[in-house]
Write a protein that holds these residues in place. Sequence first.
Motif, PDB file in Angstrom:
ATOM      1  N   ARG A  27       0.864  -1.167   0.000  1.00 20.33           N
ATOM      2  CA  ARG A  27       0.000   0.000   0.000  1.00 20.33           C
ATOM      3  C   ARG A  27       0.904   1.221   0.000  1.00 20.33           C
ATOM      4  NH1 ARG A  27      -3.283   1.029   5.407  1.00 20.33           N
ATOM      5  NH2 ARG A  27      -3.391   3.067   4.433  1.00 20.33           N
ATOM      6  N   THR A  28       0.380   2.333  -0.416  1.00 21.93           N
ATOM      7  CA  THR A  28       1.181   3.531  -0.443  1.00 21.93           C
ATOM      8  C   THR A  28       1.559   3.954   0.973  1.00 21.93           C
ATOM      9  OG1 THR A  28       1.275   5.862  -1.102  1.00 21.93           O
ATOM     10  CG2 THR A  28      -0.871   4.996  -0.422  1.00 21.93           C
ATOM     11  N   PHE A  29       2.780   4.401   1.119  1.00 21.27           N
ATOM     12  CA  PHE A  29       3.174   4.879   2.440  1.00 21.27           C
ATOM     13  C   PHE A  29       3.365   6.392   2.439  1.00 21.27           C
ATOM     14  CE2 PHE A  29       8.108   3.999   2.360  1.00 21.27           C
ATOM     15  CZ  PHE A  29       8.266   4.890   1.331  1.00 21.27           C
ATOM     16  N   SER A  30       2.661   7.063   1.532  1.00 20.10           N
ATOM     17  CA  SER A  30       2.826   8.510   1.446  1.00 20.10           C
ATOM     18  C   SER A  30       2.328   9.218   2.689  1.00 20.10           C
ATOM     19  CB  SER A  30       2.113   9.054   0.211  1.00 20.10           C
ATOM     20  OG  SER A  30       0.727   8.795   0.293  1.00 20.10           O
ATOM     21  N   TRP A  53       6.189  12.215   6.300  1.00 21.67           N
ATOM     22  CA  TRP A  53       5.768  11.814   4.955  1.00 21.67           C
ATOM     23  C   TRP A  53       5.875  12.950   3.955  1.00 21.67           C
ATOM     24  CZ3 TRP A  53       1.443  13.361   2.020  1.00 21.67           C
ATOM     25  CH2 TRP A  53       0.521  14.171   2.671  1.00 21.67           C
ATOM     26  N   ARG A  54       5.836  14.182   4.428  1.00 21.94           N
ATOM     27  CA  ARG A  54       6.034  15.320   3.529  1.00 21.94           C
ATOM     28  C   ARG A  54       7.498  15.743   3.448  1.00 21.94           C
ATOM     29  NH1 ARG A  54       1.059  18.317   5.919  1.00 21.94           N
ATOM     30  NH2 ARG A  54      -0.585  17.876   4.408  1.00 21.94           N
ATOM     31  N   SER A  55       8.351  15.054   4.210  1.00 21.52           N
ATOM     32  CA  SER A  55       9.776  15.391   4.285  1.00 21.52           C
ATOM     33  C   SER A  55      10.023  16.777   4.870  1.00 21.52           C
ATOM     34  CB  SER A  55      10.442  15.321   2.898  1.00 21.52           C
ATOM     35  OG  SER A  55      10.355  14.021   2.361  1.00 21.52           O
ATOM     36  N   ASP A  56       9.033  17.334   5.554  1.00 29.25           N
ATOM     37  CA  ASP A  56       9.199  18.658   6.152  1.00 29.25           C
ATOM     38  C   ASP A  56       9.733  18.568   7.576  1.00 29.25           C
ATOM     39  OD1 ASP A  56       5.699  19.292   7.087  1.00 29.25           O
ATOM     40  OD2 ASP A  56       6.912  17.477   7.099  1.00 29.25           O
ATOM     41  N   ARG A  57       9.842  17.356   8.057  1.00 27.71           N
ATOM     42  CA  ARG A  57      10.385  17.129   9.388  1.00 27.71           C
ATOM     43  C   ARG A  57      11.323  15.931   9.323  1.00 27.71           C
ATOM     44  NH1 ARG A  57       6.760  15.639  14.749  1.00 27.71           N
ATOM     45  NH2 ARG A  57       8.459  15.770  16.293  1.00 27.71           N
ATOM     46  N   LYS A  58      12.537  16.140   9.787  1.00 31.71           N
ATOM     47  CA  LYS A  58      13.521  15.067   9.761  1.00 31.71           C
ATOM     48  C   LYS A  58      14.269  15.026  11.090  1.00 31.71           C
ATOM     49  CE  LYS A  58      14.148  15.113   4.748  1.00 31.71           C
ATOM     50  NZ  LYS A  58      15.101  15.207   3.616  1.00 31.71           N
ATOM     51  N   TYR A  59      14.628  13.837  11.453  1.00 29.42           N
ATOM     52  CA  TYR A  59      15.420  13.628  12.659  1.00 29.42           C
ATOM     53  C   TYR A  59      16.668  12.833  12.300  1.00 29.42           C
ATOM     54  CZ  TYR A  59      17.064  11.578  16.988  1.00 29.42           C
ATOM     55  OH  TYR A  59      17.861  11.187  18.023  1.00 29.42           O
ATOM     56  N   TYR A  60      17.780  13.233  12.892  1.00 26.74           N
ATOM     57  CA  TYR A  60      19.026  12.491  12.734  1.00 26.74           C
ATOM     58  C   TYR A  60      19.634  12.259  14.115  1.00 26.74           C
ATOM     59  CZ  TYR A  60      18.955  13.706   7.761  1.00 26.74           C
ATOM     60  OH  TYR A  60      18.609  13.842   6.435  1.00 26.74           O
ATOM     61  N   ARG A  72      13.111  10.749   0.584  1.00 20.47           N
ATOM     62  CA  ARG A  72      12.064   9.829   0.171  1.00 20.47           C
ATOM     63  C   ARG A  72      11.401  10.336  -1.090  1.00 20.47           C
ATOM     64  NH1 ARG A  72       7.805   9.428   4.883  1.00 20.47           N
ATOM     65  NH2 ARG A  72       6.564   8.426   3.247  1.00 20.47           N
ATOM     66  N   ASP A  73      10.851   9.385  -1.833  1.00 18.56           N
ATOM     67  CA  ASP A  73      10.110   9.673  -3.046  1.00 18.56           C
ATOM     68  C   ASP A  73       8.763   8.982  -2.901  1.00 18.56           C
ATOM     69  OD1 ASP A  73       8.978   9.768  -5.583  1.00 18.56           O
ATOM     70  OD2 ASP A  73      10.913   9.602  -6.585  1.00 18.56           O
ATOM     71  N   ASN A  74       7.757   9.733  -2.516  1.00 17.92           N
ATOM     72  CA  ASN A  74       6.453   9.128  -2.255  1.00 17.92           C
ATOM     73  C   ASN A  74       5.811   8.577  -3.531  1.00 17.92           C
ATOM     74  OD1 ASN A  74       6.644   9.652   0.493  1.00 17.92           O
ATOM     75  ND2 ASN A  74       5.603  11.621   0.326  1.00 17.92           N
ATOM     76  N   ALA A  75       6.132   9.158  -4.645  1.00 15.41           N
ATOM     77  CA  ALA A  75       5.574   8.666  -5.908  1.00 15.41           C
ATOM     78  C   ALA A  75       6.104   7.276  -6.228  1.00 15.41           C
ATOM     79  CB  ALA A  75       5.906   9.630  -7.034  1.00 15.41           C
ATOM     80  N   LYS A  76       7.329   7.002  -5.791  1.00 15.32           N
ATOM     81  CA  LYS A  76       7.947   5.709  -6.054  1.00 15.32           C
ATOM     82  C   LYS A  76       7.917   4.789  -4.838  1.00 15.32           C
ATOM     83  CE  LYS A  76      11.112   7.501  -9.567  1.00 15.32           C
ATOM     84  NZ  LYS A  76      12.533   7.656  -9.989  1.00 15.32           N
TER      85      LYS A  76
END
Length: 122
Positions: A27-30, A53-60, A72-76
């Motif tokens: 299933r899509t994980f967007s 999921w929008r890549s607007d928040r990242k943690y390292y 990430r590429d939600n389309a792929k």
Amino acid sequence: QVQLVESGGGLVQPGGSLRLSCAASGRTFSNYATGWFRQAPGKEREVVAISSWRSDRKYYADSVKGRFTISRDNAKNTVTLQMNILKPEDTAVYYCVADTLFSTLGTDYGYWGQGTQVTVSS
């Protein structure tokens, strides 16, 4: 259900680079947060990097800041981890994760890949 399959692990010399990829199917994980955890022999599992999921928040994790990049590429339905300036202490099995909650706790992720080995050694 979401199935996650990692690829791209291997053996690399200190200072080298590797790119891990994770492909999701089922299933899509967007709408899912996705990321990477790792576990070294004899050590506890630890979070490496997480992306909303929008890549607007990242943690390292502090140990990888400035060296690793998650994208990430939600389309792929893919998420990647670009790892640069690798160190022997980065040696571990790396796991791709996904779930609806953006979290740094492994227990919050219901979907895990099978893991891919990364070994940094001369």
